[in-house]
Design a protein around this motif. Structure first.
Motif, short mmCIF file in Angstrom:
data_model
loop_
_atom_site.label_atom_id
_atom_site.label_comp_id
_atom_site.label_asym_id
_atom_site.label_seq_id
_atom_site.Cartn_x
_atom_site.Cartn_y
_atom_site.Cartn_z
N LEU A 54 -8.24 -10.34 -23.85
CA LEU A 54 -6.96 -10.82 -23.32
C LEU A 54 -6.50 -9.76 -22.33
N PHE A 55 -6.50 -10.10 -21.05
CA PHE A 55 -6.12 -9.14 -20.00
C PHE A 55 -4.61 -9.21 -19.80
N ASP A 56 -3.96 -8.11 -20.12
CA ASP A 56 -2.50 -8.04 -20.11
C ASP A 56 -2.03 -7.38 -18.80
N GLY A 57 -1.51 -8.22 -17.90
CA GLY A 57 -1.01 -7.68 -16.63
C GLY A 57 -2.09 -7.43 -15.59
N PHE A 58 -3.22 -8.04 -15.76
CA PHE A 58 -4.32 -7.97 -14.78
C PHE A 58 -4.91 -9.36 -14.66
N PRO A 59 -5.17 -9.88 -13.44
CA PRO A 59 -4.93 -9.27 -12.13
C PRO A 59 -3.48 -9.44 -11.68
N ARG A 60 -3.03 -8.49 -10.86
CA ARG A 60 -1.65 -8.52 -10.35
C ARG A 60 -1.60 -8.77 -8.85
N THR A 61 -2.75 -8.77 -8.18
CA THR A 61 -2.79 -9.06 -6.74
C THR A 61 -3.93 -10.07 -6.50
N CYS A 62 -3.86 -10.78 -5.35
CA CYS A 62 -4.94 -11.73 -5.06
C CYS A 62 -6.27 -11.00 -4.90
N SER A 106 -4.83 -3.77 -21.57
CA SER A 106 -3.63 -3.68 -20.73
C SER A 106 -3.86 -2.66 -19.61
N THR A 107 -3.79 -3.12 -18.36
CA THR A 107 -3.97 -2.17 -17.26
C THR A 107 -2.77 -1.21 -17.20
N GLY A 108 -1.59 -1.69 -17.64
CA GLY A 108 -0.43 -0.78 -17.70
C GLY A 108 -0.72 0.38 -18.65
N GLU A 109 -1.29 0.07 -19.83
CA GLU A 109 -1.63 1.12 -20.80
C GLU A 109 -2.72 2.04 -20.25
N MET A 110 -3.72 1.45 -19.58
CA MET A 110 -4.82 2.26 -19.02
C MET A 110 -4.25 3.24 -18.00
N LEU A 111 -3.31 2.75 -17.18
CA LEU A 111 -2.74 3.62 -16.14
C LEU A 111 -1.86 4.70 -16.78
N ARG A 112 -1.12 4.35 -17.83
CA ARG A 112 -0.29 5.37 -18.49
C ARG A 112 -1.18 6.43 -19.15
N ALA A 113 -2.36 6.02 -19.67
CA ALA A 113 -3.30 7.00 -20.26
C ALA A 113 -3.84 7.92 -19.15
N LEU A 114 -4.12 7.34 -18.00
CA LEU A 114 -4.63 8.13 -16.87
C LEU A 114 -3.57 9.14 -16.41
N ILE A 115 -2.32 8.68 -16.37
CA ILE A 115 -1.21 9.54 -15.95
C ILE A 115 -1.05 10.72 -16.92
N ALA A 116 -1.27 10.45 -18.20
CA ALA A 116 -1.10 11.50 -19.22
C ALA A 116 -2.14 12.61 -19.05
N SER A 117 -3.23 12.34 -18.28
CA SER A 117 -4.28 13.36 -18.11
C SER A 117 -3.81 14.51 -17.22
N GLY A 118 -2.73 14.29 -16.45
CA GLY A 118 -2.10 15.38 -15.70
C GLY A 118 -2.85 15.90 -14.48
N THR A 119 -3.80 15.13 -13.91
CA THR A 119 -4.52 15.57 -12.70
C THR A 119 -3.65 15.28 -11.46
N ALA A 120 -4.13 15.75 -10.28
CA ALA A 120 -3.39 15.50 -9.04
C ALA A 120 -3.31 13.99 -8.79
N LEU A 121 -4.44 13.30 -9.04
CA LEU A 121 -4.46 11.83 -8.85
C LEU A 121 -3.45 11.17 -9.78
N SER A 122 -3.40 11.65 -11.03
CA SER A 122 -2.51 11.02 -12.00
C SER A 122 -1.05 11.23 -11.61
N ARG A 123 -0.73 12.39 -11.01
CA ARG A 123 0.67 12.63 -10.58
C ARG A 123 1.05 11.69 -9.45
N TRP A 124 0.08 11.42 -8.57
CA TRP A 124 0.32 10.52 -7.44
C TRP A 124 0.53 9.08 -7.95
N ILE A 125 -0.27 8.68 -8.94
CA ILE A 125 -0.11 7.32 -9.51
C ILE A 125 1.24 7.22 -10.22
N ALA A 126 1.59 8.26 -10.98
CA ALA A 126 2.86 8.25 -11.72
C ALA A 126 4.02 8.04 -10.75
#
Ligand code: B4P
Length: 203
Positions: free
Chosen positions: A83-91, A31-51
């Motif tokens: 099974l890719f959950d929510g990926f791809p989301r753009t062309c 799940s790319t949603g889960e991967m992104l939420r894991a990245l956000i939990a890391s608390g870096t400047a990039l993760s705050r911007w994604i959040a």
């Protein structure tokens, strides 16, 4: 059987169904949603911007999502099929994903599109908001996610339809009904594919 992607608006049951079917079919659930939420939990400047983007119902940038997918596909557990959950989301993600899979050990077998009426989707997400409190399940974020789906992800459905890989499933029933509908739709898709193969061999 190769990889399968699951596409659908927020609340259509991508995560729910991928989790159930991965267990049933012995595949990996990504799940790319889960991967992104894991990245956000890391608390870096990039993760705050994604959040900040996700909390308002917007997508993460393509290059970041593609980097996460490419890195994950290098791990050997993906060889049993994902099974890719929510990926791809753009062309852009869909086209890049086809390139990534060119020459890979497993192809993309099908794109399952889960669809349901807006009221059903809103009800499910409102229920999840009360249970999980995800910031992007807030009413205004959900409206934005629905708009982004119509504008940016709907063309991905046409991309897969155009290449004969789309399997459309009504996702408005109960969880068990939708699981059954996915399995039946994929069985039809596979037997139609076999018939096409036999016809082209006979021609
Ligand atoms: P996701 O985590 O994929 O969020 P989602 O669209 O809501 O789907 P999810 O799988 O969680 O929920 P489901 O429909 O199963 O993505 C979150 C955000 O991350 C995106 O909005 C985006 O910003 C970003 N993102 C993710 N992938 C990206 C990408 N590739 N590129 C860019 N950005 C990306 O279930 C919803 C609720 O309904 C649940 O509570 C569930 O229990 C319930 N439910 C499901 N099926 C049901 C059924 N049949 N009956 C009753 N309830 C049901």
């Amino acid at each position: 059987m190769g990889h399968i992607v699951f596409i659908g608006p927020p609340g259509s049951g991508k995560g729910t169904q991928c989790s159930l079917l991965a267990d049933r079919w012995g595949k990996l659930h990504l799940s790319t949603g889960e991967m992104l939420r894991a990245l956000i939990a890391s608390g870096t400047a990039l993760s705050r911007w994604i959040a900040a983007r996700l909390d308002f119902g917007n997508f993460a940038p393509d290059h970041l999502v593609l980097q996460l997918i490419r890195e994950r596909l290098e791990e050997c557990d993906t060889r049993r099929g994902c099974l890719f959950d929510g990926f791809p989301r753009t062309c852009a993600q869909a086209v890049a994903f086809d390139r990534v899979l060119t020459g890979a050990s497993l192809p993309l077998e099908a794109a399952v599109y889960l669809h349901a009426a807006d009221e059903v989707l809103h009800d499910r997400l409102a229920r999840r908001a009360t249970v999980e409190g995800r910031p992007d399940d807030d009413l205004s974020a959900v409206s934005q996610r629905m708009r982004v789906f119509d504008r940016v992800t709907a063309p991905v459905i046409e991309y897969y339809r155009g290449s004969g890989r789309l399997v459309t499933v009504d996702a408005s029933g109960s969880t068990d009904e939708v699981t059954l509908a996915i399995e039946q739709a994929l069985a039809c898709f596979r037997s139609a594919g076999k018939n096409r193969l036999v016809e082209s061999r006979q021609a």
